[in-house]
Scaffold this active site. Sequence first.
Site, PDB file in Angstrom:
ATOM      1  N   ASN A 131      50.948 -25.883  56.216  1.00 41.16           N
ATOM      2  CA  ASN A 131      50.361 -24.571  56.532  1.00 41.16           C
ATOM      3  C   ASN A 131      49.579 -23.935  55.385  1.00 41.16           C
ATOM      4  O   ASN A 131      48.694 -23.119  55.630  1.00 41.16           O
ATOM      5  CB  ASN A 131      51.401 -23.608  57.133  1.00 41.16           C
ATOM      6  CG  ASN A 131      52.550 -23.313  56.216  1.00 41.16           C
ATOM      7  OD1 ASN A 131      52.770 -24.032  55.254  1.00 41.16           O
ATOM      8  ND2 ASN A 131      53.285 -22.265  56.506  1.00 41.16           N
ATOM      9  N   LYS A 154      55.035 -35.902  48.613  1.00 43.23           N
ATOM     10  CA  LYS A 154      54.858 -36.385  49.987  1.00 43.23           C
ATOM     11  C   LYS A 154      54.364 -35.162  50.779  1.00 43.23           C
ATOM     12  O   LYS A 154      55.103 -34.214  51.029  1.00 43.23           O
ATOM     13  CB  LYS A 154      56.193 -36.899  50.552  1.00 43.23           C
ATOM     14  CG  LYS A 154      56.096 -37.400  51.974  1.00 43.23           C
ATOM     15  CD  LYS A 154      56.614 -36.352  52.915  1.00 43.23           C
ATOM     16  CE  LYS A 154      56.386 -36.632  54.358  1.00 43.23           C
ATOM     17  NZ  LYS A 154      54.995 -36.593  54.799  1.00 43.23           N
ATOM     18  N   HIS A 155      53.080 -35.200  51.111  1.00 45.09           N
ATOM     19  CA  HIS A 155      52.495 -34.067  51.829  1.00 45.09           C
ATOM     20  C   HIS A 155      52.693 -34.265  53.334  1.00 45.09           C
ATOM     21  O   HIS A 155      53.046 -35.356  53.789  1.00 45.09           O
ATOM     22  CB  HIS A 155      51.005 -33.948  51.472  1.00 45.09           C
ATOM     23  CG  HIS A 155      50.520 -32.520  51.393  1.00 45.09           C
ATOM     24  ND1 HIS A 155      50.958 -31.559  52.266  1.00 45.09           N
ATOM     25  CD2 HIS A 155      49.642 -31.905  50.561  1.00 45.09           C
ATOM     26  CE1 HIS A 155      50.373 -30.405  51.970  1.00 45.09           C
ATOM     27  NE2 HIS A 155      49.587 -30.581  50.929  1.00 45.09           N
ATOM     28  N   GLY A 206      59.421 -26.372  54.131  1.00 36.78           N
ATOM     29  CA  GLY A 206      59.232 -26.811  55.512  1.00 36.78           C
ATOM     30  C   GLY A 206      60.328 -26.261  56.397  1.00 36.78           C
ATOM     31  O   GLY A 206      60.852 -25.167  56.166  1.00 36.78           O
ATOM     32  N   SER A 207      60.675 -27.048  57.417  1.00 36.09           N
ATOM     33  CA  SER A 207      61.619 -26.573  58.435  1.00 36.09           C
ATOM     34  C   SER A 207      63.067 -26.719  57.972  1.00 36.09           C
ATOM     35  O   SER A 207      63.366 -27.463  57.027  1.00 36.09           O
ATOM     36  CB  SER A 207      61.407 -27.388  59.714  1.00 36.09           C
ATOM     37  OG  SER A 207      61.671 -28.747  59.436  1.00 36.09           O
ATOM     38  N   GLU A 228      62.465 -24.194  50.363  1.00 41.84           N
ATOM     39  CA  GLU A 228      61.686 -23.037  50.836  1.00 41.84           C
ATOM     40  C   GLU A 228      61.477 -23.254  52.328  1.00 41.84           C
ATOM     41  O   GLU A 228      60.629 -24.050  52.735  1.00 41.84           O
ATOM     42  CB  GLU A 228      60.322 -23.002  50.118  1.00 41.84           C
ATOM     43  CG  GLU A 228      60.407 -22.833  48.618  1.00 41.84           C
ATOM     44  CD  GLU A 228      60.558 -21.387  48.181  1.00 41.84           C
ATOM     45  OE1 GLU A 228      60.632 -20.506  49.064  1.00 41.84           O
ATOM     46  OE2 GLU A 228      60.627 -21.145  46.984  1.00 41.84           O
ATOM     47  N   LEU A 229      62.278 -22.549  53.141  1.00 45.38           N
ATOM     48  CA  LEU A 229      62.266 -22.872  54.581  1.00 45.38           C
ATOM     49  C   LEU A 229      61.651 -21.754  55.410  1.00 45.38           C
ATOM     50  O   LEU A 229      60.860 -20.964  54.908  1.00 45.38           O
ATOM     51  CB  LEU A 229      63.697 -23.216  55.020  1.00 45.38           C
ATOM     52  CG  LEU A 229      64.391 -24.271  54.140  1.00 45.38           C
ATOM     53  CD1 LEU A 229      65.805 -24.529  54.602  1.00 45.38           C
ATOM     54  CD2 LEU A 229      63.603 -25.575  54.091  1.00 45.38           C
ATOM     55  N   CYS A 262      55.259 -18.765  56.762  1.00 44.21           N
ATOM     56  CA  CYS A 262      56.712 -18.589  56.663  1.00 44.21           C
ATOM     57  C   CYS A 262      57.061 -17.118  56.522  1.00 44.21           C
ATOM     58  O   CYS A 262      58.029 -16.649  57.104  1.00 44.21           O
ATOM     59  CB  CYS A 262      57.266 -19.393  55.501  1.00 44.21           C
ATOM     60  SG  CYS A 262      56.404 -19.098  53.954  1.00 44.21           S
TER      61      CYS A 262
HETATM   62  P1  NAP Z   1      58.441 -29.802  58.572  1.00 48.42           P
HETATM   63  O1  NAP Z   1      58.276 -30.500  59.835  1.00 48.42           O
HETATM   64  O2  NAP Z   1      59.801 -29.631  58.026  1.00 48.42           O
HETATM   65  O3  NAP Z   1      57.532 -30.561  57.516  1.00 48.42           O
HETATM   66  C1  NAP Z   1      57.493 -30.184  56.151  1.00 48.42           C
HETATM   67  C2  NAP Z   1      57.455 -31.437  55.324  1.00 48.42           C
HETATM   68  O4  NAP Z   1      58.712 -32.114  55.450  1.00 48.42           O
HETATM   69  C3  NAP Z   1      56.393 -32.425  55.770  1.00 48.42           C
HETATM   70  O5  NAP Z   1      55.854 -33.067  54.650  1.00 48.42           O
HETATM   71  C4  NAP Z   1      57.186 -33.393  56.627  1.00 48.42           C
HETATM   72  O6  NAP Z   1      56.613 -34.657  56.741  1.00 48.42           O
HETATM   73  C5  NAP Z   1      58.487 -33.457  55.863  1.00 48.42           C
HETATM   74  N1  NAP Z   1      59.626 -33.897  56.665  1.00 48.42           N
HETATM   75  C6  NAP Z   1      59.793 -33.832  58.011  1.00 48.42           C
HETATM   76  N2  NAP Z   1      61.000 -34.313  58.353  1.00 48.42           N
HETATM   77  C7  NAP Z   1      61.626 -34.670  57.200  1.00 48.42           C
HETATM   78  C8  NAP Z   1      62.891 -35.211  56.899  1.00 48.42           C
HETATM   79  N3  NAP Z   1      63.790 -35.490  57.838  1.00 48.42           N
HETATM   80  N4  NAP Z   1      63.203 -35.448  55.595  1.00 48.42           N
HETATM   81  C9  NAP Z   1      62.324 -35.161  54.619  1.00 48.42           C
HETATM   82  N5  NAP Z   1      61.091 -34.663  54.853  1.00 48.42           N
HETATM   83  C10 NAP Z   1      60.754 -34.408  56.131  1.00 48.42           C
HETATM   84  O7  NAP Z   1      57.848 -28.334  58.593  1.00 48.42           O
HETATM   85  P2  NAP Z   1      56.445 -27.911  59.166  1.00 48.42           P
HETATM   86  O8  NAP Z   1      56.612 -27.640  60.587  1.00 48.42           O
HETATM   87  O9  NAP Z   1      55.402 -28.857  58.740  1.00 48.42           O
HETATM   88  O10 NAP Z   1      56.213 -26.579  58.324  1.00 48.42           O
HETATM   89  C11 NAP Z   1      56.447 -25.338  58.838  1.00 48.42           C
HETATM   90  C12 NAP Z   1      57.773 -24.800  58.322  1.00 48.42           C
HETATM   91  O11 NAP Z   1      57.696 -24.610  56.909  1.00 48.42           O
HETATM   92  C13 NAP Z   1      58.067 -23.443  58.906  1.00 48.42           C
HETATM   93  O12 NAP Z   1      59.414 -23.318  59.236  1.00 48.42           O
HETATM   94  C14 NAP Z   1      57.714 -22.508  57.754  1.00 48.42           C
HETATM   95  O13 NAP Z   1      58.327 -21.261  57.844  1.00 48.42           O
HETATM   96  C15 NAP Z   1      58.126 -23.315  56.574  1.00 48.42           C
HETATM   97  N6  NAP Z   1      57.471 -22.842  55.347  1.00 48.42           N
HETATM   98  C16 NAP Z   1      58.234 -22.212  54.400  1.00 48.42           C
HETATM   99  C17 NAP Z   1      57.640 -21.728  53.246  1.00 48.42           C
HETATM  100  C18 NAP Z   1      58.456 -21.021  52.193  1.00 48.42           C
HETATM  101  O14 NAP Z   1      57.975 -20.865  51.087  1.00 48.42           O
HETATM  102  N7  NAP Z   1      59.669 -20.590  52.483  1.00 48.42           N
HETATM  103  C19 NAP Z   1      56.274 -21.898  53.048  1.00 48.42           C
HETATM  104  C20 NAP Z   1      55.527 -22.553  54.038  1.00 48.42           C
HETATM  105  C21 NAP Z   1      56.155 -23.028  55.176  1.00 48.42           C
HETATM  106  P3  NAP Z   1      55.779 -35.093  58.069  1.00 48.42           P
HETATM  107  O15 NAP Z   1      54.614 -34.187  58.135  1.00 48.42           O
HETATM  108  O16 NAP Z   1      55.433 -36.492  57.781  1.00 48.42           O
HETATM  109  O17 NAP Z   1      56.727 -34.920  59.221  1.00 48.42           O
END
Ligand code: NAP
Length: 460
Positions: A131, A154-155, A206-207, A228-229, A262
Site C-alpha cells: 500500500n 521480501k516485498h 501487513g495483515s 506493523e499490522l 493502515c
Molecule cells: P499481507 O497480505 O499480510 O501482505 C504483507 C506482506 O506479507 C506481503 O509482502 C506478503 O507477501 C507477505 N505475506 C503474506 N503472507 C505471509 C506469511 N504467511 N508469512 C510471511 N509473509 C507473508 O498484507 P496486505 O494485505 O498486503 O497489506 C495490507 C495490511 O497491511 C493491512 O492490514 C494494513 O493495515 C497493514 N499495514 C500496516 C501498516 C502499519 O504500519 N501498521 C502499514 C501499512 C499496511 P505476498 O504479497 O507475496 O502475499
Amino acid sequence: MSIQTVNPNTNKIVKSFDEMSDSTVDTLVAKAEKAYASWRNISYTERGKVMHNVALLMRKKKESLAKLITLEMGKLISQAEGEIVLSADIIDYYATNAEKFLADIELNPEFGKAFIRHSPLGVVFGVEPWNFPFYQVARFASPNIMIGNTVVIKHASMVPQCAIAIEDLFKESGAPEGLYTNLLISGKRASALVSDVRIKGVSLTGSEAAGASLAAEAGRNLKKSVLELGGNDPFIILEDADIDKAVEWAVVGRVNNNGECCVASKRFIAVEAIADVFLEKFKDKLSKLKVGDPMDRTTELGPLSSEEAAVLIADQVKRSIDAGAKVILGGNRLKRPGAFMEPTILTDLTPGMAAYNEELFGPVASFYRVKDEQAAIDLANDSAFGLGGSVFTSDIERGKLVADKIDSGMVFINHPTWTQADLPFGGTKRSGYGRELSELGIHEFVNKKLIRISELNDPF
Ligand code: NAP
C-alpha cells in the site's frame, strides 16, 4: 499469489515475474552476510553518503517511480509523487541523524566505569506491503542500513516493479553488493527464511495473519521481531468541534490512498449533539468525489489495489448489511472495469458485524452516533486493533485528555492522521508492536552492548 503487475484500473496483467529459486535466495543471503562483514566497520559518514545518494536519485526519478506505484497498486499519481518525496526525506533523516541517535551512552555505575555502545546485529529481514511500496521500505531499510546492518526485503507480490526499482536505486547510488537485496519470493516462503541462522531479526508490515505467522517463526528461532499490522482507527467528533473542518478531514482520512491505509480513519464516532449535521455534510462530500483513473490528476478516488481487495470489501459491506447495518451512501462495486468500489457510509453497526470488527481497507466509512464523550471513548476502545485515532474538538486540553484515554499507538488532535520521518509510528493490541521512524525506529534492531572498564585490582 503469483508475482505480477496487474493494473487495478483495468484489471489487466501488465508483467509477470518468475519467483527466485531457493538456491538463488541462499546465494543472495550469503552476499548480504558478506556485505555485513565490511559494512559494519564503515563510518556513519560513509554510510550516510550512500544513503544521501539514494535519496537524491529517488527525488530525481520522482515522476517515473510514482508512475510505477500508480500502475501497480492504483494510488493517485499526485499521492504517489508525495510518497517518493516522503521516502527520500526518511532516508536523508536517518543518514543525517544516525550517528547522533546511536552515540555511546555514558553510565554512572556505583563501581567502575561503563558505557553502552550501539552495535549492529547482521542481516535483517523485512517483509513489506503494497500500500506504500516505497515509504514502507524506507521506514525499515534506512535506519537499519545506518546502524550497520544489511537488509533483505521480501516485498508484496503485486508490486514487483517497485521492489526492483528500489534495489536499482541502491545499485546506481554506489551501494556495495549485498547491502540492500530484493527477494522475489511469495509470502508463503517468507516465514521459512526466518529460521535461516544468517537472519538476525525480522520486521513485517501487513495483515494480522502474516504477522502472526512470521512472529511465531521468529519466536521459535529466538529472534527479535517488529510488527506493523492493521487498524480500525476511530475518528471522534465532539460537540465543540469545527464541523466543516472535521468533515473535510474525515473525507481525507477515509479516502487517502483510496482508503487503503493502515492508519486511515475507519470508524466515525460523532456525539449526539452534532451527529446529524456531521453525517449530512460527510455524505455530501463523499458522494461528490470524482472516481476514476488514478493517473488522471483530476481524479479524487482511484481503484482499490486489486480485484481481490474490491471483492473483499464488497463482501464485508454485504455481510454487514445482511446482519442489519444500514447503507447511507453507496454500498456496491462501481459498474466499470477495474477494482472500483463506491464511496460508502454504513450506520446501525453493532458488535459482531464485519464492519464493526474487521478492518475495512477501502472507501467505506462506518458511522456511529453516541451519547457523549465517554461513550465515544468507550466505543473507540472497543476494538481488537490499536493503531491510530483522532479527536476533533476546539478545546486542545480536552483533546489531550481524550487522546490519553484511547488505547492506541498514535492519536491525532484535529487531524485524521500524519506521518513524517521524526515522529514514531506503530501500534498496540492486534496492530502490532515496536516502532518505526524517529529515533525510536533506529533502536529496534541494534545490540545495546554494555562495555565496563575496571581497574585490574578492583574487588569482585
Ligand atoms: P499481507 O497480505 O499480510 O501482505 C504483507 C506482506 O506479507 C506481503 O509482502 C506478503 O507477501 C507477505 N505475506 C503474506 N503472507 C505471509 C506469511 N504467511 N508469512 C510471511 N509473509 C507473508 O498484507 P496486505 O494485505 O498486503 O497489506 C495490507 C495490511 O497491511 C493491512 O492490514 C494494513 O493495515 C497493514 N499495514 C500496516 C501498516 C502499519 O504500519 N501498521 C502499514 C501499512 C499496511 P505476498 O504479497 O507475496 O502475499
